[in-house]
Design an enzyme around this catalytic site. Structure first.
Site, short mmCIF file in Angstrom:
data_model
loop_
_atom_site.label_atom_id
_atom_site.label_comp_id
_atom_site.label_asym_id
_atom_site.label_seq_id
_atom_site.Cartn_x
_atom_site.Cartn_y
_atom_site.Cartn_z
N LYS A 77 3.65 36.17 -34.49
CA LYS A 77 4.35 35.62 -33.41
C LYS A 77 5.80 36.13 -33.40
CE LYS A 77 1.92 31.29 -33.87
NZ LYS A 77 0.88 31.98 -32.91
N CYS A 78 5.81 37.66 -33.42
CA CYS A 78 7.19 38.21 -33.41
C CYS A 78 6.97 39.13 -32.31
CB CYS A 78 7.23 39.21 -34.82
SG CYS A 78 8.74 40.27 -34.87
N GLY A 79 8.26 39.55 -31.90
CA GLY A 79 8.41 40.79 -30.67
C GLY A 79 7.91 42.23 -31.10
#
Length: 164
Positions: free
Chosen positions: A35-37
Site C-alpha cells: 500500500k505504498c506509492g
C-alpha cells in the site's frame, strides 16, 4: 555472518528461505509493501526476475521482504500479501514473510545489509534495493527513487551477471 548466503528467513508461504540455496547467484533483496506509492515497482522487479533469473541456473534471484515498518503500508496477512502480489503484479519471485527491516527489531539479514552498506544504506522507506554479487557480498544499494527498470538498477544487475 560473513555473506548474504549465510542467512535464512521465513517464507511468505510458511517455508524457510535458506539463502545458501542461491549461492553463486546474484541477489536483489528488496523491502516491499502493498500500500505504498512505490508498490508499482513490483512490476519492474518481476520483469527483472523473468528476464535475468527465473529460468537461468546462473541468473539472479529477486527476494521480496514485505515490511510494515514504514507508514504501516503492509498490514495484511501472509495470504493477503501473496494474493495481492500475484493478482496485481504476477509476482513469482521468492517472497519472505513480513518482517522488520529497521531498528533494533530488524531481521538479521537487514542488520547485516545496513552494516555492509553503511548508515545511509539502511532502509528509510519501502522498496530499498540491495544488490549482492555471486560471492554473497553487497555491491550496491538503491533508494526507492531508483526504479527496477529501466535504469541504474537494471544496468547494475546486467553488469554483475556479466562478471561471471
Amino acid at each position: 555472518m560473513t555473506c548474504a548466503y549465510d542467512f535464512h528467513l521465513p517464507g511468505l508461504s510458511g517455508e524457510t528461505i535458506d539463502l545458501s540455496q542461491f549461492r553463486g547467484r546474484p541477489l536483489l533483496i528488496v523491502n516491499t509493501a502493498s500500500k505504498c506509492g512505490f508498490t508499482p515497482q513490483y512490476e519492474g522487479l518481476q520483469h527483472l526476475w523473468s528476464l535475468y533469473g527465473r529460468d537461468y541456473p546462473d541468473g539472479m534471484t529477486v527476494l521480496g521482504v514485505p515490511s510494515n515498518d514504514f507508514g504501516e503500508q503492509e498490514p495484511g496477512s501472509a495470504e493477503e500479501i501473496k494474493t495481492f502480489c500475484h493478482r496485481n503484479y504476477g509476482v513469482s519471485f521468492p517472497m519472505a514473510a513480513r518482517a522488520h527491516v529497521k531498528g533494533p527489531d530488524a531481521i538479521p539479514l537487514f542488520k547485516w545489509l545496513g552494516k555492509e552498506g553503511g548508515f545511509l544504506s539502511r532502509p528509510r522507506w519501502n522498496f530499498y534495493k540491495y544488490l549482492v554479487n555471486r560471492e554473497g557480498h553487497l555491491v550496491r544499494w538503491f533508494t526507492p527513487l531508483s526504479k527496477p527498470t529501466p535504469g541504474r538498477v537494471e544496468e547494475a544487475v546486467r553488469r554483475i551477471l556479466l562478471d561471471h
